[in-house]
Design a protein around this motif. Structure first.
Motif, mmCIF file in Angstrom:
data_model
loop_
_atom_site.group_PDB
_atom_site.id
_atom_site.type_symbol
_atom_site.label_atom_id
_atom_site.label_comp_id
_atom_site.label_asym_id
_atom_site.label_seq_id
_atom_site.Cartn_x
_atom_site.Cartn_y
_atom_site.Cartn_z
ATOM 1 N N LYS A 193 35.912 -6.243 59.086
ATOM 2 C CA LYS A 193 36.849 -7.415 58.729
ATOM 3 C C LYS A 193 37.823 -7.479 59.658
ATOM 4 O O LYS A 193 38.291 -8.799 59.891
ATOM 5 C CB LYS A 193 37.323 -7.002 57.250
ATOM 6 N N PRO A 230 30.212 -12.359 52.375
ATOM 7 C CA PRO A 230 31.293 -13.154 52.199
ATOM 8 C C PRO A 230 32.292 -13.046 53.510
ATOM 9 O O PRO A 230 32.803 -14.252 53.986
ATOM 10 C CB PRO A 230 31.988 -12.506 51.055
ATOM 11 N N LYS A 234 33.494 -16.646 55.583
ATOM 12 C CA LYS A 234 35.101 -16.370 55.646
ATOM 13 C C LYS A 234 35.229 -16.594 57.121
ATOM 14 O O LYS A 234 36.227 -17.460 57.375
ATOM 15 C CB LYS A 234 35.668 -15.318 55.059
ATOM 16 N N TYR A 235 34.762 -15.627 57.867
ATOM 17 C CA TYR A 235 35.139 -15.779 59.516
ATOM 18 C C TYR A 235 34.410 -16.743 60.431
ATOM 19 O O TYR A 235 34.340 -16.462 61.662
ATOM 20 C CB TYR A 235 35.382 -14.370 59.891
ATOM 21 N N LYS A 236 33.577 -17.347 59.995
ATOM 22 C CA LYS A 236 32.924 -18.615 60.524
ATOM 23 C C LYS A 236 31.919 -18.096 61.739
ATOM 24 O O LYS A 236 31.816 -18.261 62.748
ATOM 25 C CB LYS A 236 33.682 -19.297 61.161
ATOM 26 N N ASP A 255 27.002 -22.200 53.909
ATOM 27 C CA ASP A 255 28.103 -22.122 54.853
ATOM 28 C C ASP A 255 27.649 -22.473 56.302
ATOM 29 O O ASP A 255 28.402 -22.380 57.367
ATOM 30 C CB ASP A 255 28.615 -20.971 54.579
ATOM 31 N N PRO A 329 38.189 -19.933 62.287
ATOM 32 C CA PRO A 329 38.891 -20.337 60.965
ATOM 33 C C PRO A 329 40.358 -20.313 61.114
ATOM 34 O O PRO A 329 40.857 -19.578 62.119
ATOM 35 C CB PRO A 329 38.338 -19.043 60.274
#
Length: 329
Positions: A193, A230, A234-236, A255, A329
């Motif tokens: 992450k 996820p 979220k972080y493309k 996405d 992002p």
């Protein structure tokens, strides 16, 4: 360039709905092969006809199109990994099979699969000090590439999905139930992450052994759908690469994340038993013909887009997808 080479170049660029223009092989491009589940057998001769066919075709691809790196997506040694750094399986299943001069010069970046974890993964990591082309510095790590002649960058995060989710039993539920060391799993997920949050590269790839999405025998990995998917959105992240199921699949979610399954390096399984476990519209391509010699994936990344070509070990191009350069992002 001979006739076969010209055909391979043309085949490798066939789209499912038509042919793309033949590329300029001198153009700035990073080229990567991704192959999973290639790890031979644990009895003589320690390799399979499919593994040999894949090695031969990978060598032809390197000579014809040029390749900068090979990503090994786990299950490097069937069925129980290796015992120590001197294990003869390194020679008999890896060095002696991927022995073509063209392949010897290309670096491999390695991660572990569930069968590797039944043996000594530390020995596979230590083998990085023995072989000049075998790169496996840690259970999970980051590798960065530049597209030659440009300032366009590509980050590849090689993760250990067995540490993250637990090992699986191919004869029972086929789902990893829980990590053996929950603290190590949390540490790895926190690392990923943090790395994805900080990633400034123009393309970001994450590679692991277990699939997030798969319609085949093992199906979606519940642990990864919950914990990893996820983060990818979220972080493309451009794409997630994996093996585990013994076929070739391409899926793409809402996405825009590409899911590249390349697990056909040693076995082929036509199973579609989890077709209904994948959201409608995600599956774009599946190939698991038992008559096939298997295959691998060829990634071609330029400053504008990333092409993903599924190659059969016979030399045939099966499918191509294209993903755009990342919007950060």
């Amino acid at each position: 360039m001979d006739t076969w080479s010209v055909l391979l170049v043309l085949q490798a660029l066939l789209l499912t709905d038509g042919a793309a223009p033949t590329p300029d092989l001198a153009a700035p491009t990073l080229r990567i092969l991704a192959v999973g589940d290639w790890g031979g057998l644990d009895n003589s001769p320690f390799y399979t006809p499919r593994e040999m066919a894949n090695a031969k075709e990978m060598a032809r691809t390197v000579r014809t199109l040029g390749v900068n790196a090979i990503l090994s997506l786990g299950d490097n040694f069937y069925f129980s990994g290796v015992r120590n750094v001197g294990d003869k399986r390194f020679q008999e299943t890896f060095e002696d099979v991927f022995s073509d001069r063209a392949l010897v010069s290309v670096p491999w970046y390695v991660l572990a699969g569930n069968h590797d974890h039944l043996g000594n993964v530390s020995a596979q990591i230590a083998y990085s000090q023995v072989s000049k082309r075998w790169n496996f510095p840690k259970l999970y790590y980051r590798q960065r590439f530049m597209i030659p002649g440009t300032n366009v960058s590509v980050a590849v995060f090689m993760i250990d999905t067995v540490t993250l989710c637990g090992n699986s039993d191919d004869f029972l539920s086929q789902q990893p139930e829980a990590p053996q060391d929950r603290e190590l799993a949390r540490t790895q997920l926190a690392w990923l992450k943090k790395q994805l949050m900080a990633a400034k590269e123009d393309y970001v790839l994450v590679a692991g052994h277990y699939p997030v999405w798969s319609i085949a025998e093992h199906g979606p990995t519940r642990c990864l759908v919950k914990s990893l998917r996820p983060l990818l959105a979220k972080y493309k992240v451009t794409a997630y690469l994996c093996g585990h199921d013994h076929n070739l699949q391409y899926l793409q979610d809402a996405d825009g994340v590409g899911y590249v399954l390349s697990g056909a390096g040693n076995f082929m399984d036509p199973s579609k038993r989890h077709f209904n476990k994948v959201p409608n519209g995600y599956l774009r391509f599946h190939y698991g013909s038992e008559d096939s010699l298997g295959g691998f994936v060829y990634l071609e990344i330029n400053p504008k887009e990333m092409g993903i070509t599924y190659m059969e070990a016979s030399g045939k191009s099966l499918y191509k997808a294209v993903l755009p350069r990342r919007t950060r992002p």
